[in-house]
Design a protein around this motif. Structure first.
Motif, PDB file in Angstrom:
ATOM      1  N   CYS A 238      53.240  46.226  80.529  1.00 42.66           N
ATOM      2  CA  CYS A 238      53.362  47.429  81.355  1.00 42.66           C
ATOM      3  C   CYS A 238      54.844  47.707  81.579  1.00 42.66           C
ATOM      4  O   CYS A 238      55.549  46.901  82.186  1.00 42.66           O
ATOM      5  CB  CYS A 238      52.643  47.263  82.687  1.00 42.66           C
ATOM      6  N   SER A 239      55.289  48.843  81.081  1.00 41.18           N
ATOM      7  CA  SER A 239      56.684  49.232  81.257  1.00 41.18           C
ATOM      8  C   SER A 239      56.778  50.256  82.378  1.00 41.18           C
ATOM      9  O   SER A 239      56.285  51.384  82.236  1.00 41.18           O
ATOM     10  CB  SER A 239      57.240  49.819  79.956  1.00 41.18           C
ATOM     11  N   VAL A 240      57.352  49.875  83.495  1.00 42.05           N
ATOM     12  CA  VAL A 240      57.519  50.795  84.616  1.00 42.05           C
ATOM     13  C   VAL A 240      58.840  51.522  84.385  1.00 42.05           C
ATOM     14  O   VAL A 240      59.885  51.127  84.887  1.00 42.05           O
ATOM     15  CB  VAL A 240      57.518  50.046  85.964  1.00 42.05           C
ATOM     16  N   SER A 241      58.752  52.583  83.605  1.00 38.60           N
ATOM     17  CA  SER A 241      60.002  53.215  83.200  1.00 38.60           C
ATOM     18  C   SER A 241      59.793  54.680  82.821  1.00 38.60           C
ATOM     19  O   SER A 241      58.716  55.065  82.371  1.00 38.60           O
ATOM     20  CB  SER A 241      60.589  52.463  82.005  1.00 38.60           C
ATOM     21  N   PRO A 242      60.875  55.455  83.026  1.00 41.15           N
ATOM     22  CA  PRO A 242      62.097  55.013  83.688  1.00 41.15           C
ATOM     23  C   PRO A 242      61.946  55.023  85.202  1.00 41.15           C
ATOM     24  O   PRO A 242      61.155  55.781  85.753  1.00 41.15           O
ATOM     25  CB  PRO A 242      63.120  56.056  83.248  1.00 41.15           C
ATOM     26  N   ILE A 243      62.708  54.184  85.854  1.00 39.94           N
ATOM     27  CA  ILE A 243      62.788  54.221  87.313  1.00 39.94           C
ATOM     28  C   ILE A 243      63.755  55.343  87.685  1.00 39.94           C
ATOM     29  O   ILE A 243      64.937  55.299  87.346  1.00 39.94           O
ATOM     30  CB  ILE A 243      63.292  52.879  87.882  1.00 39.94           C
ATOM     31  N   ILE A 244      63.256  56.360  88.380  1.00 35.67           N
ATOM     32  CA  ILE A 244      64.093  57.473  88.823  1.00 35.67           C
ATOM     33  C   ILE A 244      64.296  57.324  90.323  1.00 35.67           C
ATOM     34  O   ILE A 244      63.344  57.453  91.102  1.00 35.67           O
ATOM     35  CB  ILE A 244      63.433  58.828  88.512  1.00 35.67           C
ATOM     36  N   PRO A 245      65.507  57.022  90.754  1.00 35.49           N
ATOM     37  CA  PRO A 245      65.768  56.808  92.179  1.00 35.49           C
ATOM     38  C   PRO A 245      65.329  57.989  93.033  1.00 35.49           C
ATOM     39  O   PRO A 245      65.555  59.144  92.675  1.00 35.49           O
ATOM     40  CB  PRO A 245      67.290  56.622  92.235  1.00 35.49           C
ATOM     41  N   ALA A 246      64.677  57.677  94.145  1.00 35.10           N
ATOM     42  CA  ALA A 246      64.239  58.676  95.124  1.00 35.10           C
ATOM     43  C   ALA A 246      63.181  59.632  94.585  1.00 35.10           C
ATOM     44  O   ALA A 246      62.847  60.623  95.229  1.00 35.10           O
ATOM     45  CB  ALA A 246      65.440  59.473  95.655  1.00 35.10           C
ATOM     46  N   ILE A 247      62.667  59.342  93.377  1.00 38.45           N
ATOM     47  CA  ILE A 247      61.587  60.151  92.804  1.00 38.45           C
ATOM     48  C   ILE A 247      60.392  59.269  92.446  1.00 38.45           C
ATOM     49  O   ILE A 247      59.271  59.508  92.891  1.00 38.45           O
ATOM     50  CB  ILE A 247      62.045  60.919  91.544  1.00 38.45           C
ATOM     51  N   THR A 248      60.627  58.227  91.649  1.00 31.04           N
ATOM     52  CA  THR A 248      59.513  57.381  91.191  1.00 31.04           C
ATOM     53  C   THR A 248      59.593  55.931  91.662  1.00 31.04           C
ATOM     54  O   THR A 248      58.622  55.197  91.497  1.00 31.04           O
ATOM     55  CB  THR A 248      59.423  57.367  89.650  1.00 31.04           C
ATOM     56  N   ASP A 249      60.714  55.502  92.221  1.00 33.29           N
ATOM     57  CA  ASP A 249      60.843  54.082  92.563  1.00 33.29           C
ATOM     58  C   ASP A 249      59.855  53.649  93.642  1.00 33.29           C
ATOM     59  O   ASP A 249      59.531  52.465  93.765  1.00 33.29           O
ATOM     60  CB  ASP A 249      62.277  53.744  92.979  1.00 33.29           C
ATOM     61  N   ARG A 265      49.735  40.709  81.884  1.00 34.38           N
ATOM     62  CA  ARG A 265      50.546  39.573  82.309  1.00 34.38           C
ATOM     63  C   ARG A 265      52.018  39.701  81.940  1.00 34.38           C
ATOM     64  O   ARG A 265      52.775  38.742  82.013  1.00 34.38           O
ATOM     65  CB  ARG A 265      49.970  38.278  81.718  1.00 34.38           C
ATOM     66  N   SER A 266      52.429  40.886  81.545  1.00 31.01           N
ATOM     67  CA  SER A 266      53.825  41.116  81.198  1.00 31.01           C
ATOM     68  C   SER A 266      54.232  42.499  81.705  1.00 31.01           C
ATOM     69  O   SER A 266      53.499  43.474  81.525  1.00 31.01           O
ATOM     70  CB  SER A 266      54.020  41.035  79.681  1.00 31.01           C
ATOM     71  N   ALA A 267      55.387  42.578  82.356  1.00 31.83           N
ATOM     72  CA  ALA A 267      55.864  43.868  82.879  1.00 31.83           C
ATOM     73  C   ALA A 267      57.382  43.884  82.920  1.00 31.83           C
ATOM     74  O   ALA A 267      58.032  42.842  83.046  1.00 31.83           O
ATOM     75  CB  ALA A 267      55.304  44.129  84.276  1.00 31.83           C
ATOM     76  N   GLY A 268      57.942  45.068  82.797  1.00 33.88           N
ATOM     77  CA  GLY A 268      59.391  45.228  82.875  1.00 33.88           C
ATOM     78  C   GLY A 268      59.723  46.631  83.341  1.00 33.88           C
ATOM     79  O   GLY A 268      58.842  47.480  83.475  1.00 33.88           O
ATOM     80  N   TRP A 269      60.990  46.879  83.597  1.00 42.98           N
ATOM     81  CA  TRP A 269      61.410  48.205  84.022  1.00 42.98           C
ATOM     82  C   TRP A 269      62.693  48.597  83.317  1.00 42.98           C
ATOM     83  O   TRP A 269      63.476  47.745  82.879  1.00 42.98           O
ATOM     84  CB  TRP A 269      61.604  48.264  85.547  1.00 42.98           C
ATOM     85  N   ILE A 270      62.875  49.903  83.164  1.00 45.66           N
ATOM     86  CA  ILE A 270      64.069  50.448  82.539  1.00 45.66           C
ATOM     87  C   ILE A 270      64.600  51.553  83.446  1.00 45.66           C
ATOM     88  O   ILE A 270      63.833  52.417  83.880  1.00 45.66           O
ATOM     89  CB  ILE A 270      63.767  51.026  81.139  1.00 45.66           C
TER      90      ILE A 270
END
Length: 365
Positions: A238-249, A265-270
């Motif tokens: 699961c890729s939690v991306s992109p992280i957009i500050p104040a919008i999606t975080d 069982r695997s996740a990351g963020w960009i």
């Protein structure tokens, strides 16, 4: 009365991520928007613009694998069956590639698409070469392999069939539950250690997603697809991306929690990246959809990118710095721990590779 410059956009373009056809001048191309984009003037004269249609051009390249030596990427080769992407994610870092062809990284990127229907044929010839050495091929790293036109062209499915035949490993990154159309192939490839699938989930708010990535699958469908892949035994991420500050975080922890509940069982963020023309397109999107927080969003973005909208440098472009970046890292680390997830990479097997047949010649053994 409007000024002689580009008319202001007063409302969003329904069903599209970009809000204009912002052109590029990086390659000495004509500045087609010097006097305003035609869609802007059409809106002024006739009201809201008509629905923009998608046009697909077929191309037949001589090579299909792109090799790279980037120190920031976990792969050295990739295949991109399509150029442009109908998903329309406003933040897409691939948008500037359309400028190479005198096309707008804005609306042209979402509506003027290119497909490579002979991709599997070219790949077969490449894999059959005596000097070719296997390593995982990344699919979907530039534009989405499962965007809507894949249902017609089935280029991704043809490539997967070949990779299964040749026992060649691949990784897939997508924002679409259409990946389940190929679940039969993915399940068989997984049994041989040949595939890993990453699905990107940006938010849990369908209304927000419809603005950010208007033609991608809903967040609920993407999470459900992760669960079905897990049930089929396909290694998933699961890729939690992109992280957009104040919008999606704000959705970060819950996305990880829900993915973990599905067995992922695997996740990351960009973090958000705004290279070249993506920056003005994203700023324009903020002004249309979130004018009240646009300055805050860009202030945080610039704080994690050394005072710039984007950091293009190797080694640092994928690693934001500063207080906000450390906060996101800490939050994600804790969320992953609570969900029982790992950080390690999914290893694929190259040992079973066998060169595919060409020219109709059958395999003897």
């Amino acid at each position: 009365m409007e000024s002689a410059g580009k008319p202001a956009i007063k409302s969003s373009i329904h069903g599209r991520g970009a809000q204009s056809g912002a052109a590029s001048t990086r390659f000495g191309l004509s500045e087609r928007e010097a006097d305003g984009d035609w869609r802007d003037y059409m809106a002024l004269l006739d009201g809201p613009p008509v629905k923009l249609r998608t046009h697909v051009t077929e191309e037949h390249p001589r090579s299909i694998i792109s090799f790279n030596t980037s120190p920031d990427l976990p792969f050295d080769r990739s295949i991109n069956a399509y150029r442009g992407c109908e998903h329309g994610c406003v933040y897409c870092y691939a948008r500037p590639t359309h400028a190479y062809h005198d096309l707008s990284p804005g609306l042209d990127f979402e509506t003027q698409l290119y497909a490579k229907p002979n991709a599997a044929e070219i790949l077969r010839a490449t894999l059959a070469k005596p000097r070719y050495r296997p390593a995982p091929i990344a699919m979907g790293t530039n534009t989405d392999r499962y965007q809507p036109i894949e249902r017609h062209y089935r280029i991704t499915r043809d490539v997967l069939k070949l990779c299964l035949e040749a026992r060649h490993p691949v990784t897939i990154t997508t924002k679409s539950d259409r990946v389940l159309d190929d679940l039969d192939l993915l399940e068989e490839m997984a049994r041989h250690g040949l595939v890993a699938v990453a699905i990107s989930v940006t938010s849990l708010d369908p209304k927000l997603s419809s603005k950010l990535e208007p033609r991608a699958a809903s967040p609920a469908k993407r999470l459900a697809a992760l669960g079905k892949l897990v049930q089929a035994g396909v290694p998933t991420h699961c890729s939690v991306s992109p992280i957009i500050p104040a919008i999606t975080d704000e959705f970060m922890e819950e996305i990880v929690e829900r993915a973990g509940a599905f067995g992922v069982r695997s996740a990351g963020w960009i973090p958000l990246r705004l290279p070249h023309e993506v920056s003005p397109l994203f700023r324009e999107w903020l002004d249309v959809h979130f004018p009240e927080r646009a300055s805050k969003v860009m202030s945080i973005v610039r704080s994690i990118r050394g005072g710039r909208d984007n950091d293009p440098d190797f080694f640092s472009r994928m690693k934001p710095q500063g207080v906000w970046a450390e906060l996101f890292r800490a939050r994600f680390r804790l969320a992953r721990k609570r969900a029982g997830m790992e950080r390690g990479r999914i290893e694929l097997d190259c040992s079973g590779f066998r060169r595919p047949e060409t020219g109709g010649q059958l395999r003897l053994l």
